[in-house]
Write a protein that holds these residues in place. Sequence first.
Motif, PDB file in Angstrom:
ATOM      1  N   GLU A 133      49.823  13.246  26.971  1.00  0.00           N
ATOM      2  CA  GLU A 133      48.419  13.660  26.855  1.00  0.00           C
ATOM      3  C   GLU A 133      47.469  12.467  26.904  1.00  0.00           C
ATOM      4  OE1 GLU A 133      48.213  15.853  23.258  1.00  0.00           O
ATOM      5  OE2 GLU A 133      48.997  17.719  24.113  1.00  0.00           O
ATOM      6  N   LEU A 134      47.941  11.314  26.406  1.00  0.00           N
ATOM      7  CA  LEU A 134      47.094  10.119  26.344  1.00  0.00           C
ATOM      8  C   LEU A 134      47.290   9.204  27.558  1.00  0.00           C
ATOM      9  CD1 LEU A 134      47.604   9.163  22.572  1.00  0.00           C
ATOM     10  CD2 LEU A 134      45.734  10.478  23.579  1.00  0.00           C
ATOM     11  N   LYS A 135      47.841   9.741  28.630  1.00  0.00           N
ATOM     12  CA  LYS A 135      48.240   8.910  29.780  1.00  0.00           C
ATOM     13  C   LYS A 135      47.081   8.126  30.380  1.00  0.00           C
ATOM     14  CE  LYS A 135      47.878  12.775  33.095  1.00  0.00           C
ATOM     15  NZ  LYS A 135      47.414  13.774  32.102  1.00  0.00           N
TER      16      LYS A 135
ATOM     17  N   VAL B  95      57.586  16.267  20.467  1.00  0.00           N
ATOM     18  CA  VAL B  95      56.204  16.059  20.018  1.00  0.00           C
ATOM     19  C   VAL B  95      55.687  14.696  20.487  1.00  0.00           C
ATOM     20  CG1 VAL B  95      54.707  15.833  18.005  1.00  0.00           C
ATOM     21  CG2 VAL B  95      56.531  17.551  18.013  1.00  0.00           C
ATOM     22  N   VAL B  96      56.515  13.668  20.341  1.00  0.00           N
ATOM     23  CA  VAL B  96      56.096  12.313  20.713  1.00  0.00           C
ATOM     24  C   VAL B  96      55.845  12.217  22.217  1.00  0.00           C
ATOM     25  CG1 VAL B  96      56.833   9.903  20.845  1.00  0.00           C
ATOM     26  CG2 VAL B  96      57.221  11.197  18.747  1.00  0.00           C
ATOM     27  N   VAL B  97      56.767  12.724  23.006  1.00  0.00           N
ATOM     28  CA  VAL B  97      56.623  12.658  24.465  1.00  0.00           C
ATOM     29  C   VAL B  97      55.393  13.439  24.918  1.00  0.00           C
ATOM     30  CG1 VAL B  97      57.676  13.355  26.652  1.00  0.00           C
ATOM     31  CG2 VAL B  97      59.072  12.273  24.888  1.00  0.00           C
TER      32      VAL B  97
ATOM     33  N   CYS C  42      56.090  10.670  31.537  1.00  0.00           N
ATOM     34  CA  CYS C  42      55.520   9.964  30.387  1.00  0.00           C
ATOM     35  C   CYS C  42      55.195   8.515  30.796  1.00  0.00           C
ATOM     36  CB  CYS C  42      56.541   9.976  29.251  1.00  0.00           C
ATOM     37  SG  CYS C  42      55.869   9.598  27.640  1.00  0.00           S
ATOM     38  N   PRO C  43      53.992   8.017  30.538  1.00  0.00           N
ATOM     39  CA  PRO C  43      53.596   6.672  30.985  1.00  0.00           C
ATOM     40  C   PRO C  43      54.205   5.571  30.124  1.00  0.00           C
ATOM     41  CG  PRO C  43      51.803   7.639  29.726  1.00  0.00           C
ATOM     42  CD  PRO C  43      52.874   8.701  29.820  1.00  0.00           C
TER      43      PRO C  43
ATOM     44  N   LEU D  78      44.554   6.373  20.302  1.00  0.00           N
ATOM     45  CA  LEU D  78      45.640   5.412  20.511  1.00  0.00           C
ATOM     46  C   LEU D  78      45.558   4.757  21.890  1.00  0.00           C
ATOM     47  CD1 LEU D  78      48.910   6.972  19.025  1.00  0.00           C
ATOM     48  CD2 LEU D  78      47.616   5.021  18.181  1.00  0.00           C
ATOM     49  N   ARG D  79      45.745   3.436  21.890  1.00  0.00           N
ATOM     50  CA  ARG D  79      45.849   2.669  23.133  1.00  0.00           C
ATOM     51  C   ARG D  79      47.228   2.013  23.275  1.00  0.00           C
ATOM     52  NH1 ARG D  79      41.640   4.987  23.211  1.00  0.00           N
ATOM     53  NH2 ARG D  79      39.656   4.322  24.141  1.00  0.00           N
TER      54      ARG D  79
END
Length: 851
Positions: free
Chosen positions: A693-695, A686-688, A725-726, A671-672
């Motif tokens: 994790e994908l920051k 879960v979403v946060v 969270c970004p 995901l971008r």
Amino acid sequence: MVDAAATMALETLRDLLIEEVKFLSGVEGQVEDVGRDIQAMRRFLKDADKRRDIYNSDIVRGWVLELIDLATRAEDVLEKYAVEVTSKRGAKNLKKRLKRFTCILGEGLALHEIGKETADIMSRMAELTKKLESVSSGEGSSSFDCNDDQRLLRQTYGHGIEENFVGMKKDIDLLVSRMQNDDRPYRVFSICGMGSLGKTTLARKIYQHKFGFEARAWVCITQKLQAKAIFQEILRQLLPGENNERVTRIEEDELVRELYDIQKVKKCLVVLDDIWEIDHWDILKNAFPLAESKSKILLTTRNQMIADTEFVYKLECLTEDESWDLLQKIALPIHDSEGSSIAISKHFEAIGRELVRKCGRLPLAVSVIGGILRGQQNSGEWRKVLENIDSHLKYGKGVDTNDKRVVHVLNLSYDVLPYYLKLCFLYLGCFPEDKDIRVEDVYLIWMAEGLISSDDKGRNETLWDVAERYLNELASKCMVQGKEENFFEDSQGKIRRLAINLVDDDAACSVARFKNANLRSILLLNNQMTYPCDIKKIWKNLFSNALLRSLKVLVLVNCDFEDNKLPYAVRKLVMLKHLSIRYCGVSELPEFVCKLPCLQSMELRYLQRMTLPNSINKMGRLRHLFLDPFKITNINGGIRLRLDGLTELETLIGFSSKVFDTNHLQKLTNLRSFGGYVYDIESLFVVVEHITELKDQLREARLEIEVRDLSSEEGSLVIDSLTHCPLNSLRIDGRLRRLPTWDHPLIQNLHTLCHAPRPGILDDPMETLQYLPALRSLWLSWNAFDGTEMVCGSKGFPQLKSLTLLGLRNLEEWRVAEGAMPNLSELEICNCRKLKMIPQGIIFMASITNL
């Protein structure tokens, strides 16, 4: 001019044909031969794109068309292989294996036909490569000599007076005041804008202004830089008494030194008109003492990246009133033969104003139309010109005349684009005129059409990132209009890309004329949102004339379908890469859409209601998914849909924890871009966690939280985790115990925040929110704050542009220190009934445009 479509064709051949040869023959030598031929063609086309003066030949254009035909044939062959052969492989159960066995004979025949076609393509490719190489080795041939007429026509001069000059007073005053101020650090001033906007006219007005300069020079650069000749001409103008023969004999390095020294001693104004390339400026600027003199340089350019470290002035179009004034000056006499003033009727003015709007309020376009209408006192003639304005702007007064200034000037901008931007730019012509175009639509269609080269990807970049870079580059070059002959049609004149405005009465009839099985894109657009269009007849014509098996892009806007179902014929679009359905009466996504083997992006938004099938999880090639979270439901009612099969997904907008199983998000590691709606605390955790994790790879993350009560210990914990969270945009609708401390580096890019809990918090939210450095929009509504006093400090909200305070029932006093919110332009205060007064600092803010 070499056709940009050929370069895209070459990319297609490179990516697809080599793979086909590998499969069919297994002969490595053939693969290498194809690779060498393709590399030779790429070298030729890139060279020809840069050196159009040498390769401007009908012969070369013929070879380019042949290359495009080759690419189209290769693409069709490979599509046939992909659909008829590859898709039948990989059977896992016994029934499918038996069915697969019965297809072997048919597959063998298909492979034989594919092999023959591929061999023919390879043969023609080898012949074409030899032809192109012969041209490259004979660059000096007289058959490719360039005519200098166009260069001479583009030559500009500093003298002369504009006969019909309007507007630009504000532009002139601003630039003159800046250039007269020697205390400011700027020495180079750049007037930037699209072609035909009036940059040269503005520069000439400034050049002729009564400055305190001791010497002046005006030179026109154009696209072909001749540095020594330019230096010589500047020197002649700065030293008008200088011996011309001596100037001619001086070597270039001595010219540079002499010019440098003169401008240190004298205060000079030098205008470099029509400079195109950054490299050109890098060469020329060595002759100017930018840091050691009070001399000034004025550039005009279509590329805003030139001298962007100095003062760049972006020239805007004329206003409608200025455009109408210019049209009147040229087309209508002020007085009759007896000297009496001529009154202009409202009817004439209405047509005239519509004409200048159609001209885009560009001075050159308005001047050309004014010349055509000069002396025409009949409103019927004006109406005729309005109805055929495109042809008049192209040809002037007639096909045989030479008044093609508008097309020529605008095409210059197109001609200098690098090959990879030309087709991207042309695709903008598929979108409705005078309407905003969403950038995500542009990116998705560019990618689906194969216009974005994977070679341009940097480390950890996606094609979306490259598309974004392409668009930014087009914007920096002030691109608005252009033309290329073979983008919308192939060499036989058959339509490849079709955009239909469904508002037109003859839309269905016009579709019937396009009997072409090679359509690559179809856009059915109905911009009258209050009237959905029944497209049954149009759809029937499209699919009765062709199978459209090569279609890659299908966009449907505000269309009605029979029984609110997408037509079954869509299942035939096996090569479809992008499907967009917006504002349409479609009640469910059919299973067959999820089985389309090549689909990479899908948009289902602004719908009445749509049900998604379980098979959406099997769309393994899908990279971009846009949904309307309020209109999407899952087919199994309470059982949420799986997402773990969408492992290639880069964009997920419209995620809803009511529709999808949130735990499957962890499988989406590519995901971008993410935009989601969460309705329970468990899903929110879960979403946060996944977004955090994908920051390092997310370019955009938007989150909307609708949880009634977040004041519990568990709720406070997850709200605090938001600061790690970004996020770029956040909306919280739920009861909070307190606001978190927004000081973590990852939350510093938050630009939009909407806070609407019930009941609200008592602590002043401004105390922490004002230090978010990127925050541009803040919405506090319906008792988000239950206290009585808010305070904005002197350095608070440095980037805030929009602030809404809605329904803060207890707010009595709001203080704003001087220096707070320096960029605020929009302020809305509604239903804050106890608020005693608007802060004085707000009322007198110069940046406020909407209060």
